[in-house]
Design an enzyme around this catalytic site. Sequence first.
Site, PDB file in Angstrom:
ATOM      1  N   GLY A  73       7.640  -2.853 -61.224  1.00 21.89           N
ATOM      2  CA  GLY A  73       6.528  -3.613 -60.671  1.00 21.89           C
ATOM      3  C   GLY A  73       5.202  -3.283 -61.340  1.00 21.89           C
ATOM      4  O   GLY A  73       4.368  -4.169 -61.564  1.00 21.89           O
ATOM      5  N   ALA A 201      13.242  -3.710 -58.639  1.00 23.24           N
ATOM      6  CA  ALA A 201      14.583  -3.639 -58.033  1.00 23.24           C
ATOM      7  C   ALA A 201      14.723  -2.493 -57.029  1.00 23.24           C
ATOM      8  O   ALA A 201      15.522  -2.570 -56.099  1.00 23.24           O
ATOM      9  CB  ALA A 201      15.632  -3.472 -59.135  1.00 23.24           C
ATOM     10  N   HIS A 202      13.920  -1.425 -57.202  1.00 22.08           N
ATOM     11  CA  HIS A 202      14.250  -0.184 -56.476  1.00 22.08           C
ATOM     12  C   HIS A 202      13.798  -0.138 -55.018  1.00 22.08           C
ATOM     13  O   HIS A 202      14.067   0.841 -54.326  1.00 22.08           O
ATOM     14  CB  HIS A 202      13.720   1.045 -57.239  1.00 22.08           C
ATOM     15  N   THR A 238      14.097  -2.172 -76.520  1.00 19.42           N
ATOM     16  CA  THR A 238      15.503  -2.474 -76.234  1.00 19.42           C
ATOM     17  C   THR A 238      15.653  -2.751 -74.740  1.00 19.42           C
ATOM     18  O   THR A 238      15.176  -1.984 -73.913  1.00 19.42           O
ATOM     19  CB  THR A 238      16.391  -1.279 -76.652  1.00 19.42           C
ATOM     20  N   CYS A 323      -2.873  12.153 -49.122  1.00 14.26           N
ATOM     21  CA  CYS A 323      -3.229  13.563 -49.258  1.00 14.26           C
ATOM     22  C   CYS A 323      -2.325  14.337 -50.206  1.00 14.26           C
ATOM     23  O   CYS A 323      -2.748  15.316 -50.788  1.00 14.26           O
ATOM     24  CB  CYS A 323      -3.219  14.234 -47.902  1.00 14.26           C
TER      25      CYS A 323
END
Length: 387
Positions: A73, A201-202, A238, A323
């Site tokens: 992202g 995707a994560h 790649t 923090c």
Amino acid sequence: MNEIYLDNATTTQLDPWVAEEMRPWLLEKYAAPTGHFGHQASLEAKEKLEQARAAIAESINAQPEEIIFTSGGTEANNLAIQGYLKSLKKPVHVVTTAIEHESVLNTLRALQKDGVELTEVGVDQDGFIKLEKFNAALRPETVLCSVQLVNQEVGTIQPLAQIGRICAKKGIPLHTDAVHGWGMVGLDVKKMNLALTSLTAHKIHGPKGIGALYKRKDVKLSPIMYGGYNEFELRPGTENLPGATGMAKVIEMMKPEHIEHIDKLRRMMWDAIGSQIPWVHLNGSVDRGAPHILNVTFDYIEGESILLRLDMQGIAVATGSACFSKALEASYVLLAMGRPHEQAHGSMRFSFSRFNTTEEIAKTLNALKEIVSDLRKLSPLTPRKEA
Ligand SMILES: Cc1ncc(COP(=O)(O)O)c(C=O)c1O
């Protein structure tokens, strides 16, 4: 590793089915999909990459040639914003919101040094963009708007279809950071009039290190990195074929019943906190929020203290303040929502995934009630009578 993981807005467990789908492309079919080698192995890899591209395009109502794979992202946001503004070669004005992820805000703020004028539109007390302020911020020289789909801390879903209509009427391209909406809430690039859309995707059980940028066909971008001619000459390097394969699989795996389950957990958590723990505030909205994010302020105590105590009991959550990553600063998202500093410091983010269970939520609630009560006894700020 914590026994109970409720920090799924930061990242999620890789779905074992997704890992299985990726496995052959890591171990056996490892050729690069860069077609110009022309041997069988690379042709097969290229075909798989294009299948993944088509699946991701379909998930947002786009065409395959409108999808550019990135490393996630952050890179998609940078390519969208920097790549688009670089292609214009003229003084520009950009409109965004005050609660965007750092990969949007810091990119735009860095570009201010190169002469980009920036307006950060505020949000209301629940974290929704003020549409009248947004409208008023648009100028004849505004060349781009960037408004996220779902907020990373409080989960508010912005009215993107409405924002898209406003932008379309004025002929201003709209970029959205949909990192937290993809797979969770409706995302249709055509219905929402989106010119650019960032995905990763994560956050929904895909692999880390893979994302994509949707670029509508008519939108011009300049590359922001130079090298080979991969990804329509917009993103050299790649290609991450195992990642792209995993990203395509993960969106296929996301089913309405998963979203219902996640939403049920979030509502269960808020119903119990709101009714059983005194002096709490919801940050965001249950009904107009994404299913996976719940942000709550516990008055009179620090979010970090709750986090550490939960962690000691094997439960992973996040605080609303930064923090642990930066000097003691309250969350800029909560401050933009008008929360006073002390409330912003007392906030916690619970974020859910389809692998969480109702038992885990019940266990977390029990631990939380005890911890909050204990900490309030120690806090000099707690009103004494009811503590
Ligand atoms: C709203 C939002 N945008 C962008 C990102 C960055 O995504 P990535 O980790 O894939 O670079 C995040 C990550 O937390 C996010 O929450």
